[in-house]
Design a protein around this motif. Sequence first.
Motif, PDB file in Angstrom:
ATOM      1  N   ALA A  23      34.216  46.153  34.616  1.00  0.00           N
ATOM      2  CA  ALA A  23      35.478  45.521  34.985  1.00  0.00           C
ATOM      3  C   ALA A  23      35.359  44.001  34.941  1.00  0.00           C
ATOM      4  O   ALA A  23      36.280  43.311  34.508  1.00  0.00           O
ATOM      5  CB  ALA A  23      35.904  45.984  36.378  1.00  0.00           C
ATOM      6  N   GLY A  24      34.222  43.477  35.384  1.00  0.00           N
ATOM      7  CA  GLY A  24      34.007  42.031  35.367  1.00  0.00           C
ATOM      8  C   GLY A  24      34.013  41.464  33.961  1.00  0.00           C
ATOM      9  O   GLY A  24      34.568  40.391  33.708  1.00  0.00           O
ATOM     10  N   ALA A  27      37.542  41.359  32.851  1.00  0.00           N
ATOM     11  CA  ALA A  27      38.276  40.267  33.478  1.00  0.00           C
ATOM     12  C   ALA A  27      37.913  38.923  32.858  1.00  0.00           C
ATOM     13  O   ALA A  27      38.765  38.056  32.672  1.00  0.00           O
ATOM     14  CB  ALA A  27      38.001  40.248  34.977  1.00  0.00           C
ATOM     15  N   GLN A  91      38.515  33.328  43.535  1.00  0.00           N
ATOM     16  CA  GLN A  91      38.657  33.874  42.195  1.00  0.00           C
ATOM     17  C   GLN A  91      38.096  35.279  42.190  1.00  0.00           C
ATOM     18  O   GLN A  91      37.009  35.511  42.711  1.00  0.00           O
ATOM     19  CB  GLN A  91      37.895  33.019  41.175  1.00  0.00           C
ATOM     20  CG  GLN A  91      38.458  31.616  41.026  1.00  0.00           C
ATOM     21  CD  GLN A  91      39.895  31.648  40.555  1.00  0.00           C
ATOM     22  OE1 GLN A  91      40.229  32.344  39.613  1.00  0.00           O
ATOM     23  NE2 GLN A  91      40.745  30.885  41.223  1.00  0.00           N
ATOM     24  N   VAL A  92      38.832  36.217  41.615  1.00  0.00           N
ATOM     25  CA  VAL A  92      38.309  37.569  41.526  1.00  0.00           C
ATOM     26  C   VAL A  92      37.079  37.487  40.647  1.00  0.00           C
ATOM     27  O   VAL A  92      37.149  37.086  39.500  1.00  0.00           O
ATOM     28  CB  VAL A  92      39.347  38.551  40.948  1.00  0.00           C
ATOM     29  CG1 VAL A  92      38.708  39.905  40.697  1.00  0.00           C
ATOM     30  CG2 VAL A  92      40.505  38.687  41.912  1.00  0.00           C
ATOM     31  N   GLY A 160      39.940  45.532  34.805  1.00  0.00           N
ATOM     32  CA  GLY A 160      39.432  44.162  34.787  1.00  0.00           C
ATOM     33  C   GLY A 160      40.284  43.263  33.920  1.00  0.00           C
ATOM     34  O   GLY A 160      40.624  42.138  34.305  1.00  0.00           O
ATOM     35  N   VAL A 161      40.655  43.753  32.741  1.00  0.00           N
ATOM     36  CA  VAL A 161      41.501  42.978  31.828  1.00  0.00           C
ATOM     37  C   VAL A 161      42.850  42.697  32.483  1.00  0.00           C
ATOM     38  O   VAL A 161      43.350  41.567  32.459  1.00  0.00           O
ATOM     39  CB  VAL A 161      41.683  43.728  30.485  1.00  0.00           C
ATOM     40  CG1 VAL A 161      42.725  43.051  29.610  1.00  0.00           C
ATOM     41  CG2 VAL A 161      40.348  43.838  29.749  1.00  0.00           C
ATOM     42  N   LYS A 162      43.423  43.713  33.106  1.00  0.00           N
ATOM     43  CA  LYS A 162      44.731  43.568  33.755  1.00  0.00           C
ATOM     44  C   LYS A 162      44.651  42.637  34.963  1.00  0.00           C
ATOM     45  O   LYS A 162      45.546  41.801  35.176  1.00  0.00           O
ATOM     46  CB  LYS A 162      45.240  44.950  34.187  1.00  0.00           C
ATOM     47  CG  LYS A 162      46.595  44.941  34.838  1.00  0.00           C
ATOM     48  CD  LYS A 162      47.672  44.586  33.856  1.00  0.00           C
ATOM     49  CE  LYS A 162      49.037  44.690  34.535  1.00  0.00           C
ATOM     50  NZ  LYS A 162      50.081  44.122  33.702  1.00  0.00           N
ATOM     51  N   LEU A 163      43.600  42.765  35.753  1.00  0.00           N
ATOM     52  CA  LEU A 163      43.450  41.942  36.949  1.00  0.00           C
ATOM     53  C   LEU A 163      43.368  40.467  36.580  1.00  0.00           C
ATOM     54  O   LEU A 163      43.895  39.611  37.286  1.00  0.00           O
ATOM     55  CB  LEU A 163      42.194  42.369  37.733  1.00  0.00           C
ATOM     56  CG  LEU A 163      42.060  41.830  39.140  1.00  0.00           C
ATOM     57  CD1 LEU A 163      43.277  42.204  39.983  1.00  0.00           C
ATOM     58  CD2 LEU A 163      40.809  42.383  39.792  1.00  0.00           C
ATOM     59  N   HIS A 164      42.727  40.190  35.471  1.00  0.00           N
ATOM     60  CA  HIS A 164      42.626  38.805  35.008  1.00  0.00           C
ATOM     61  C   HIS A 164      44.007  38.231  34.721  1.00  0.00           C
ATOM     62  O   HIS A 164      44.251  37.037  34.931  1.00  0.00           O
ATOM     63  CB  HIS A 164      41.755  38.736  33.747  1.00  0.00           C
ATOM     64  CG  HIS A 164      41.622  37.361  33.202  1.00  0.00           C
ATOM     65  ND1 HIS A 164      40.875  36.385  33.818  1.00  0.00           N
ATOM     66  CD2 HIS A 164      42.161  36.783  32.102  1.00  0.00           C
ATOM     67  CE1 HIS A 164      40.939  35.277  33.119  1.00  0.00           C
ATOM     68  NE2 HIS A 164      41.716  35.494  32.073  1.00  0.00           N
ATOM     69  N   GLN A 173      42.697  37.913  46.492  1.00  0.00           N
ATOM     70  CA  GLN A 173      41.486  37.833  45.677  1.00  0.00           C
ATOM     71  C   GLN A 173      40.227  37.918  46.545  1.00  0.00           C
ATOM     72  O   GLN A 173      39.256  38.589  46.186  1.00  0.00           O
ATOM     73  CB  GLN A 173      41.490  36.542  44.854  1.00  0.00           C
ATOM     74  CG  GLN A 173      42.568  36.557  43.777  1.00  0.00           C
ATOM     75  CD  GLN A 173      42.649  35.248  43.021  1.00  0.00           C
ATOM     76  OE1 GLN A 173      41.683  34.500  42.947  1.00  0.00           O
ATOM     77  NE2 GLN A 173      43.804  34.970  42.456  1.00  0.00           N
TER      78      GLN A 173
END
Length: 196
Positions: A23-24, A27, A91-92, A160-164, A173
């Motif tokens: 996920a990281g 993101a 920051q996430v 992760g992509v969406k959370l970014h 966060q």
Amino acid sequence: MIEFALAVFFLLITPGPGVLTTAGIGAAFGFRAGLGFMTGLCLGGFVTMMMVITGMAAVILAVPWLRLALLFTSVAYLTYLAWRVASAGAQVGFIAAKVPLGFFNGFALQFINPKAYVVATTLFSGFAFMPAHPVGEVIAKLIIFNAIWIPVHLIWLGAGVKLHALNLSQRTQRIINIGMAAAMLAVVGIALFAVR
């Protein structure tokens, strides 16, 4: 077989080093960068499962100094990752990195990931549904496992992509970071409890 599939799902959906790192990467670097890491995780996970199924992991872990060294390496690494996540501030920060972690990092992570051994041991030593055909059962379990493993990791990568892309408040966060760090420390706790 249904019980096995449910166990796979619930063991894999819970945060561990592999999914949090996946996920990281999503993101920080996007979906395509995460696929290389995820492919390494998949192959490393397969090798780890084979080590558990064949008993090789049991033989290696029967050597006291080696088992202790692997345990401390795993715990130290996972604690470090949890600290990095928790201290990411507003920051996430699943796992910060300047360069995306690729195939080799995903592959190598599985060998020091205590959750990988716990999951493989739990799934392949229990949930017998073809006792008269143990080899067929192992093959069926590997197919079922990967049929769940791949979509679950793709979901985490996509999250992760969406959370970014979301514009979350600083408080939200921080809560996410602390929750992810707590999940990582839970994996550390399981690893330490397992050696008692």
